[in-house]
Design a protein around this motif. Structure first.
Motif, PDB file in Angstrom:
ATOM      1  N   LYS A  46      -6.733  -2.967  -1.066  1.00  0.00           N
ATOM      2  CA  LYS A  46      -5.179  -2.255  -0.787  1.00  0.00           C
ATOM      3  C   LYS A  46      -5.133  -1.549   0.501  1.00  0.00           C
ATOM      4  N   HIS A  47      -6.018  -0.863   0.900  1.00  0.00           N
ATOM      5  CA  HIS A  47      -5.881  -0.147   2.244  1.00  0.00           C
ATOM      6  C   HIS A  47      -6.662  -0.817   3.355  1.00  0.00           C
TER       7      HIS A  47
ATOM      8  N   SER B  14       0.870  -1.097   0.015  1.00  0.00           N
ATOM      9  CA  SER B  14       0.088   0.191   0.100  1.00  0.00           C
ATOM     10  C   SER B  14       0.856   1.171  -0.021  1.00  0.00           C
TER      11      SER B  14
END
Length: 418
Positions: A302-303, A182
């Motif tokens: 992703k986060h 990330s």
């Protein structure tokens, strides 16, 4: 049929219907056979498949002679899978386009790709864990490093063009290049997927080898899902290099894809229609609840934003299953089918290069969401075509084995029957 001269006669029987390779030894003659019917005709014995291996007789017994192991030179292409990947990569590009409705794409597009990867997974008992890891590194990590280097050199050039030093550029990016995941943003924003997928594939292959029980595998996967949910809910700002921790969540979709393939849920018409019908009803129910603000949902793998418990598993799966249905329908329409198959086969290149392509074009013209989609597809697609025809293009840019390379397969000793 083609015969090669060697100490043991070696016969290769080609069949365009499948790319599976069976090794067998019959009365001192080694043969590479590409389909079960040819193998049976040669061996003249009943054959049984057990854990990817072929045996003589009706069941596996102590001392039975192994006829051979299944080894895939290439996975047999399934049209609707390529179409599904085409739809998936379109959703990825549109998700980054800045459109008002682009965020909906995040609800399913990354789980979809993990699901597809799991669907294509095949356990090969005769292959070691290290050999499997090396194969996946060739397919995923070599292109990862290639595109990381390519884009870095390009961005350095842009920095110099803007009057910035290379040192200034590296100062702001070296940590992201080293740790990945990330931390990679901008033109590198999609790179986290590759390293996460690599860790998921290695972990799942190891799990399948060490834990044959479906029940215990299920327990392990539930544990991974709960850990992922806990991290997303209470430690969302945590970071693990290469986004390996996101693999806890991704592993569930990878396993679901493999499970559906293993038990042939999509190959059985009645069961397939039931699955698609239930998925459609669930989607309609969700749309009603979401539109009336009774139920909320969001997803950004992703986060580590998958904190809506329950829906974070059901909805990505439902969207994926319905897109599978759409993909199967599109196989009947040649124009749409061929276009999406091309996109699906170029999905890796499009994933790596669509943001960078738009970034470069944006230096000269304004970019709208539609232009983002067009530029983000066309330029990477052209690069994909070029990579297929330049030396080392397939291995570096596509992660494929170059022509002329032939993997080594194990040979089994023959048992005399006379």
């Amino acid at each position: 049929m083609r015969v090669q001269s060697s100490k043991l006669q070696r016969t290769i029987v080609k069949n365009k219907m499948t790319d599976s390779l069976f090794l067998c030894a019959v009365q001192g003659v080694n043969k590479d056979v590409r389909d079960k019917s040819t193998l049976m005709a040669i061996a003249k014995f009943p054959l049984v498949k057990n854990h990817g291996l072929w045996y003589y007789g009706s069941e596996r017994k102590e001392g039975d002679w192994i006829v051979g192991a299944v080894n895939d030179l290439k996975s047999e292409r399934i049209e609707w899978v390529d179409i599904l990947k085409g739809l998936g990569i379109l959703s990825v590009v549109w998700g980054h386009s800045g459109s008002k409705n682009a965020f909906y794409m995040f609800w399913f597009h990354m789980p979809l790709f993990f699901f597809v990867s799991g669907y294509l997974y095949r356990l090969k008992p005769q292959q070691t864990v290290l050999a499997y890891a090396k194969k996946k590194a060739q397919h995923l990590l070599i292109p990862y490093l290639f595109y990381l280097t390519l884009l870095t050199l390009t961005m350095m050039g842009v920095s110099l063009w803007k009057g910035q030093t290379i040192g200034y550029f590296l100062q702001g990016h070296w940590k992201a290049f080293l740790l990945g995941g990330s931390l990679l943003e901008g033109v590198y924003a999609t790179f986290w997927f590759t390293t996460c997928l690599f860790s998921v594939q290695i972990a799942y292959d190891y799990l399948c080898r060490k834990v044959p029980s479906v029940f215990y595998k299920g327990i392990f996967l539930v544990g991974c899902f709960l850990l992922a949910y806990g991290e997303s809910r209470y430690w969302m700002n945590s970071f693990v290099p290469w986004n390996v921790d996101v693999g806890l969540y991704a592993l569930v979709f990878y396993a679901l894809g493999h499970l559906i393939k293993q038990y042939q849920f999509l190959e059985k018409a009645i069961l397939r229609n039931i699955i698609f019908g239930l998925s459609f009803l669930v989607l309609l129910s969700f749309i009603y609840l979401y539109s009336h603000q009774i139920l909320d949902y969001g997803l950004d793998m992703k986060h580590r934003q998958y904190y809506y418990f329950g829906t974070n598993l059901i909805l990505p799966l439902v969207f994926t299953l319905l897109l599978i249905k759409i993909s199967m329908i599109f196989t009947r329409w040649p124009l749409i089918k061929n276009s999406l198959v091309r996109l699906g086969r170029a999905a890796m290149v499009i994933m790596y290069l669509h943001i960078a392509s738009v970034y470069l074009v944006r230096q000269f013209i304004a970019i709208t969401p539609i232009r983002f989609l067009v530029v983000g597809i066309i330029i990477p697609l052209l690069i994909y075509k070029i990579a297929k025809h330049v030396p080392y293009g397939k291995s570096l840019a596509l992660g494929e084995v170059e022509e002329g390379f032939r993997p080594k397969f194990p040979e089994f000793p023959a048992k005399k029957y006379y």
